[in-house]
Design an enzyme around this catalytic site. Structure first.
Site, PDB file in Angstrom:
ATOM      1  N   CYS A 162      17.848  74.846  70.882  1.00 40.94           N
ATOM      2  CA  CYS A 162      17.996  76.114  70.176  1.00 40.94           C
ATOM      3  C   CYS A 162      16.776  76.980  70.455  1.00 40.94           C
ATOM      4  O   CYS A 162      15.641  76.493  70.420  1.00 40.94           O
ATOM      5  CB  CYS A 162      18.131  75.848  68.680  1.00 40.94           C
ATOM      6  N   HIS A 200      27.618  75.915  67.063  1.00 39.23           N
ATOM      7  CA  HIS A 200      26.154  75.993  66.975  1.00 39.23           C
ATOM      8  C   HIS A 200      25.722  77.395  66.535  1.00 39.23           C
ATOM      9  O   HIS A 200      24.934  77.550  65.599  1.00 39.23           O
ATOM     10  CB  HIS A 200      25.541  75.633  68.334  1.00 39.23           C
ATOM     11  N   GLU A 201      26.236  78.411  67.213  1.00 36.90           N
ATOM     12  CA  GLU A 201      25.829  79.793  66.901  1.00 36.90           C
ATOM     13  C   GLU A 201      26.351  80.246  65.542  1.00 36.90           C
ATOM     14  O   GLU A 201      25.630  80.903  64.789  1.00 36.90           O
ATOM     15  CB  GLU A 201      26.291  80.754  68.002  1.00 36.90           C
ATOM     16  N   HIS A 239      24.320  79.334  62.537  1.00 47.68           N
ATOM     17  CA  HIS A 239      23.204  80.237  62.215  1.00 47.68           C
ATOM     18  C   HIS A 239      23.627  81.300  61.203  1.00 47.68           C
ATOM     19  O   HIS A 239      22.817  81.736  60.382  1.00 47.68           O
ATOM     20  CB  HIS A 239      22.684  80.939  63.475  1.00 47.68           C
TER      21      HIS A 239
END
Length: 184
Positions: free
Chosen positions: A98, A140-141, A144
């Protein structure tokens, strides 16, 4: 314009991001800057909280992988107000890194198939089923945007093993080849 990437310890990385409207100021410029920042840092994805903005905007480019995966040629996409509706398929472990956690790479288990709703840059709504590597990058994104990071998926033992690196970031002493906004 290349923007600084916010590093672990910055409060914005732990906030739930807000949806935006078509009236959001300078959105096209923001998305262009996110793509430029992400590519400059050799990333494949970037979420707005990683540049200090608690809004639901993500950019993904898989084009750098197109030499090995021709289907990713020219894949550059912005996702506005994305939400994962369903995670399914086989759970697969794969190493992740990341841009907000420079120097940390760990194996993370994720479902290899997701259903996602989002809007494109023209605020046209999409509802898609995505599989494989793109499904992983999206998870994953999009994490966030919910105040989560990939390290939150690690076992307590793995977290303990990277504690030293995390503490270095909390002291504002992370190192990387790209511009960062560290904790002071």
């Amino acid at each position: 314009m290349i923007l600084p990437i916010y590093v672990y310890g910055q409060p914005v990385l732990r906030k739930v991001a807000e949806d935006i409207t078509p009236e959001y100021p300078n959105l096209k410029e923001l998305i262009a800057n996110m793509f430029e920042t992400m590519v400059h840092a050799d990333g494949v994805g970037l979420a707005a909280p990683q540049i200090g903005l608690p809004i639901r905007v993500v950019t993904i480019t898989l084009d750098p992988l197109s030499e090995d995966y021709p289907e990713f040629k020219d894949f550059n996409k912005a996702y506005i107000n994305p939400h994962i509706i369903e995670v399914g398929g086989e759970e697969v472990s794969m190493e992740e890194g990341c841009l907000s956690l420079p120097g940390i790479h760990e194996s993370v288990k994720r479902g290899n198939k997701i259903r996602v709703k989002y809007m494109d840059e023209n605020f046209v709504e999409h509802d898609e089923v995505v599989e494989g590597y793109l499904a992983r990058v999206m998870q994953h994104e999009f994490d966030h945007l919910d105040g989560k990071m990939f390290i939150d998926h690690l076992s307590p033992l793995r977290k303990q093993m990277i504690r030293g690196k995390l503490n270095t970031m909390l002291k504002g002493k992370a190192r990387s080849s790209y511009k960062m906004k560290q904790v002071k």
